[in-house]
Design an enzyme around this catalytic site. Structure first.
Site, mmCIF file in Angstrom:
data_model
loop_
_atom_site.group_PDB
_atom_site.id
_atom_site.type_symbol
_atom_site.label_atom_id
_atom_site.label_comp_id
_atom_site.label_asym_id
_atom_site.label_seq_id
_atom_site.Cartn_x
_atom_site.Cartn_y
_atom_site.Cartn_z
ATOM 1 N N GLY A 103 33.504 -15.380 113.804
ATOM 2 C CA GLY A 103 32.920 -14.037 113.852
ATOM 3 C C GLY A 103 31.462 -14.042 113.457
ATOM 4 N N ALA A 104 31.102 -14.963 112.571
ATOM 5 C CA ALA A 104 29.712 -15.028 112.121
ATOM 6 C C ALA A 104 28.808 -15.470 113.274
ATOM 7 C CB ALA A 104 29.592 -15.973 110.937
ATOM 8 N N GLY A 157 17.982 9.793 87.566
ATOM 9 C CA GLY A 157 18.784 10.904 88.086
ATOM 10 C C GLY A 157 18.642 11.006 89.592
ATOM 11 N N GLY A 158 18.691 12.251 90.073
ATOM 12 C CA GLY A 158 18.609 12.472 91.517
ATOM 13 C C GLY A 158 17.300 12.009 92.114
HETATM 14 C C1 HXC Z 1 10.181 18.608 82.162
HETATM 15 C C2 HXC Z 1 9.526 16.574 81.330
HETATM 16 C C3 HXC Z 1 10.548 15.939 82.047
HETATM 17 C C4 HXC Z 1 11.408 16.722 82.830
HETATM 18 C C5 HXC Z 1 9.456 14.458 80.970
HETATM 19 N N1 HXC Z 1 8.878 15.628 80.679
HETATM 20 N N2 HXC Z 1 10.485 14.621 81.774
HETATM 21 N N3 HXC Z 1 9.355 17.894 81.401
HETATM 22 N N4 HXC Z 1 11.184 18.063 82.879
HETATM 23 N N5 HXC Z 1 12.378 16.193 83.532
HETATM 24 C C6 HXC Z 1 7.729 15.853 79.823
HETATM 25 C C7 HXC Z 1 8.026 15.637 78.351
HETATM 26 O O1 HXC Z 1 8.597 16.776 77.802
HETATM 27 C C8 HXC Z 1 6.653 15.352 77.814
HETATM 28 O O2 HXC Z 1 5.995 16.581 77.664
HETATM 29 C C9 HXC Z 1 5.965 14.614 78.932
HETATM 30 O O3 HXC Z 1 6.725 14.899 80.107
HETATM 31 C C10 HXC Z 1 5.963 13.131 78.739
HETATM 32 O O4 HXC Z 1 7.273 12.728 78.390
HETATM 33 P P1 HXC Z 1 7.583 11.788 77.155
HETATM 34 O O5 HXC Z 1 9.008 11.938 76.848
HETATM 35 O O6 HXC Z 1 6.627 12.057 76.055
HETATM 36 O O7 HXC Z 1 7.235 10.366 77.775
HETATM 37 P P2 HXC Z 1 8.002 9.013 77.600
HETATM 38 O O8 HXC Z 1 8.272 8.743 76.158
HETATM 39 O O9 HXC Z 1 7.220 8.022 78.374
HETATM 40 O O10 HXC Z 1 9.422 9.227 78.301
HETATM 41 C C11 HXC Z 1 9.527 9.511 79.658
HETATM 42 C C12 HXC Z 1 10.965 9.912 80.019
HETATM 43 C C13 HXC Z 1 11.459 11.045 79.169
HETATM 44 C C14 HXC Z 1 11.863 8.664 79.826
HETATM 45 C C15 HXC Z 1 10.960 10.232 81.507
HETATM 46 O O11 HXC Z 1 10.482 12.062 79.181
HETATM 47 C C16 HXC Z 1 12.739 11.610 79.646
HETATM 48 O O12 HXC Z 1 13.811 11.041 79.349
HETATM 49 N N6 HXC Z 1 12.660 12.722 80.364
HETATM 50 C C17 HXC Z 1 13.839 13.379 80.875
HETATM 51 C C18 HXC Z 1 14.379 12.634 82.004
HETATM 52 C C19 HXC Z 1 15.513 13.366 82.680
HETATM 53 O O13 HXC Z 1 16.610 13.423 82.108
HETATM 54 N N7 HXC Z 1 15.222 14.016 83.790
HETATM 55 C C20 HXC Z 1 16.140 14.750 84.503
HETATM 56 C C21 HXC Z 1 16.929 13.728 85.310
HETATM 57 S S1 HXC Z 1 18.103 14.511 86.286
HETATM 58 P P3 HXC Z 1 4.874 16.847 76.584
HETATM 59 O O14 HXC Z 1 4.856 18.325 76.450
HETATM 60 O O15 HXC Z 1 5.265 16.120 75.352
HETATM 61 O O16 HXC Z 1 3.630 16.306 77.195
HETATM 62 C C22 HXC Z 1 17.272 14.815 87.650
HETATM 63 C C23 HXC Z 1 18.072 15.556 88.621
HETATM 64 C C24 HXC Z 1 17.419 15.486 89.936
HETATM 65 O O17 HXC Z 1 16.195 14.476 87.872
HETATM 66 C C25 HXC Z 1 18.359 16.011 90.893
HETATM 67 C C26 HXC Z 1 17.828 15.882 92.236
HETATM 68 C C27 HXC Z 1 18.907 16.076 93.215
#
Ligand code: HXC
Length: 522
Positions: free
Chosen positions: A407-408, A172-173
């Protein structure tokens, strides 16, 4: 046993708690996944494993969605200063063991403060990423945090080196902080980067793709050019960081460190006299020229698997850090395309920001022709090379080893864009275009008037040879002073060392019109 007052005991306990991050089980899971913890990574980074952590007791302020019960010291990121090879460095390491290293308001605030610390003293920032992205439970506070990190990355850009290491998810971001930094190192198998993950891709466009296929280290290093280096594991990634830092100054006001590796600055390299094949259509490996010229074993290639028709990397020359840019005739005969243009322009700009002299080895027949390149904007991308070289004020040394057409020729470190010292090998061919194409155009009528195919071929051969002798030889360019010297290839190192030592103290005195900033063609 000595008496320990209770406040000290409490501090010790709190530090122990903080060091546990998300707890023993999560640490075990991290290790089982082949990853080190945030603190283990920082220990590898800093000299003797010694660093000073700050903001260890920062916690988040969220209360909804059960967040009051999920509060640990440090909030999922470790920030520290310390030394790497004796020089000050800021380290930021996300701690995946607490809520997947997700970025909430306070987690982000720690990162922002760390970059501010780095900027205030002029020290590089090393950001070890391992995070599930924006902390969902903190909503827009989390996005605000990301926005502020990005802002600091932009403020620091060009002032202090910023290196991102991707050691887990980066989705994501979250990808935009590394993308705003100077270099990205990805760990093979355990890291990936993408804007939208496989599930969203499937839902949106029905494409089936794995995380690795979408944004694994090898893909980002070869196809997209997003990553600059790939490491086997966390340990190797940190080693790459250290090696990279050894070529760089700590900030834009310093010169890079000089490290004498004991290679004779006047060493001749007889093999270079025969490296260019007799047949101009035959390729050779440009690495042999680079390695023969720079200090032995110091060439450190950047983005080596991306846009292989261009080579960029750091090296040392008489101990001085330099940037090397070169064409690679093994791919497209060294022609420039969109990706190689981006690769070169970005590298030249980085080197100019950090006072690294640029040494360019030229063997370029031109830009890659065709609809694919034109429709994707090779005009826009090729222009970046011209812009970057013209703008660069560091010493610029150019060696034309074979082809330098059109040009290169102008774009790649020519005298006309401000190169300080341009030398050519006797094998250089410098002109508007290659001899065959040129002869077909300027003698078209004469050639067409001949009906006999054989006769025509013979005339073309004669004209090509005439064109070569009169126009493309390095002596023609040297007679105008566009080439400062024609040199024997075997003496290239000696000439370059002398030229570098002479131009090292160069100050750019060209007139610069007042402006806010220019507009590099993006
Ligand atoms: C809150 C999160 C989290 C998140 C992971 N966790 N991502 N908590 N916000 N974004 C937590 C899980 O709930 C879990 O908590 C612990 O971290 C470990 O995650 P797991 O899923 O058990 O680990 P794994 O199987 O290794 O998978 C990792 C992962 C997955 C692929 C990153 O957790 C995931 O898909 N997370 C969401 C990713 C996502 O969509 N993020 C937002 C992206 S958009 P527990 O309680 O079980 O320990 C974004 C916008 C940014 O980032 C914008 C900026 C401009």
């Amino acid at each position: 046993m000595d008496f320990v007052r209770k406040e000290i005991e409490e501090l010790r306990k709190n530090i122990e708690k903080a060091k546990l991050g998300g707890g023993i089980e999560a640490i075990n899971r991290q290790h089982a996944a082949g990853k080190l913890t945030a603190r283990e990574r920082l220990e590898l980074l800093f000299d003797n494993g010694v660093y000073t952590e700050f903001d260890m007791f920062v916690t988040h302020r969220a209360t909804e969605f059960g967040m009051s019960e999920r509060r640990v010291f440090g909030d999922g990121v470790v920030t520290a200063f310390g030394r790497v090879s004796g020089r000050n460095v800021i380290g930021i390491a996300q701690d995946f063991t607490f809520m997947g290293g997700s970025v909430g308001e306070m987690h982000a605030a720690k990162i922002v403060k760390a970059i501010q610390f780095a900027l205030s003293v002029g020290a590089p920032v090393i950001f070890l990423n391992d995070s599930g992205g924006a902390r969902i439970q903190e909503g827009v506070d989390s996005l605000k945090g990301y926005g502020e990190i990005f802002y600091m990355n932009v403020m620091a850009s060009g002032s202090i080196p910023q290196i991102a290491v991707i050691m887990g998810p980066c989705a994501g971001g979250a990808v935009y902080s590394p993308a705003l930094m100077d270099f990205i190192i990805m760990v093979s198998k355990t890291s990936y980067m993408f804007i939208t993950g496989p599930r969203v891709v499937k839902a949106a466009i029905g494409e089936d793709v794995t995380e690795y296929e979408l944004g694994g280290a090898e893909i980002q290093a070869s196809r997209s050019g997003v990553a600059h280096f790939v490491a086997r594991d966390d340990k190797e990634a940190i080693e790459i960081v250290k090696k990279l830092l050894s070529y760089l100054p700590s900030n834009s006001l310093e010169l890079p460190p000089r490290i004498d590796v004991g290679d004779d600055p006047h060493r001749t390299e007889p093999a270079l006299n025969n490296i260019i094949p007799e047949d101009p259509a035959k390729p050779y490996d440009m690495h042999e020229i680079i390695n023969g010229v720079v200090d032995r074993n110091t060439f450190f290639e950047v983005q080596k698997d991306f846009a292989k028709n261009a080579i960029v990397g750091f090296a040392r020359l008489d101990g001085h850090s330099i940037c090397v840019v070169a064409n690679q005739p093994l791919y497209y005969m060294g022609s420039l395309d969109i990706d190689s243009s981006d690769k070169i322009a970005r590298f030249v700009r980085f080197c100019d920001s950090f006072n690294l002299p640029i040494v360019t080895f030229v063997d370029v027949p031109g830009f890659v022709p065709g609809t694919y390149q034109e429709h994707r904007g090779i005009i826009r991308h090729g222009a970046k090379i011209i812009y970057a070289y013209a703008e660069a004020t560091v010493p610029k040394l150019t060696i034309i080893v074979r082809k330098a057409y059109g040009g290169a020729y102008i774009a790649l470190g020519s005298k006309h864009l401000g190169a300080d010292f341009v030398v050519a090998w006797p094998t250089a061919e410098i002109a508007v275009m290659g001899p065959e194409a040129a002869a077909e155009i300027i003698w078209r009528r004469e050639l067409q008037s001949l009906k006999d195919e054989k006769e025509r071929e013979e005339l073309l051969k004669k004209l090509v040879s005439e064109y070569k002798q009169k126009l493309t030889t390095p002596y023609y360019a040297a007679s105008r002073g566009y080439v400062d010297a024609v040199i024997e290839p075997s003496e290239t190192r000696k000439v370059l060392v002398e030229a570098l030592n002479f131009f090292l103290t160069k100050r750019d005195i060209r007139m610069r019109p007042p402006k806010k900033h220019g507009l590099i063609p993006l």
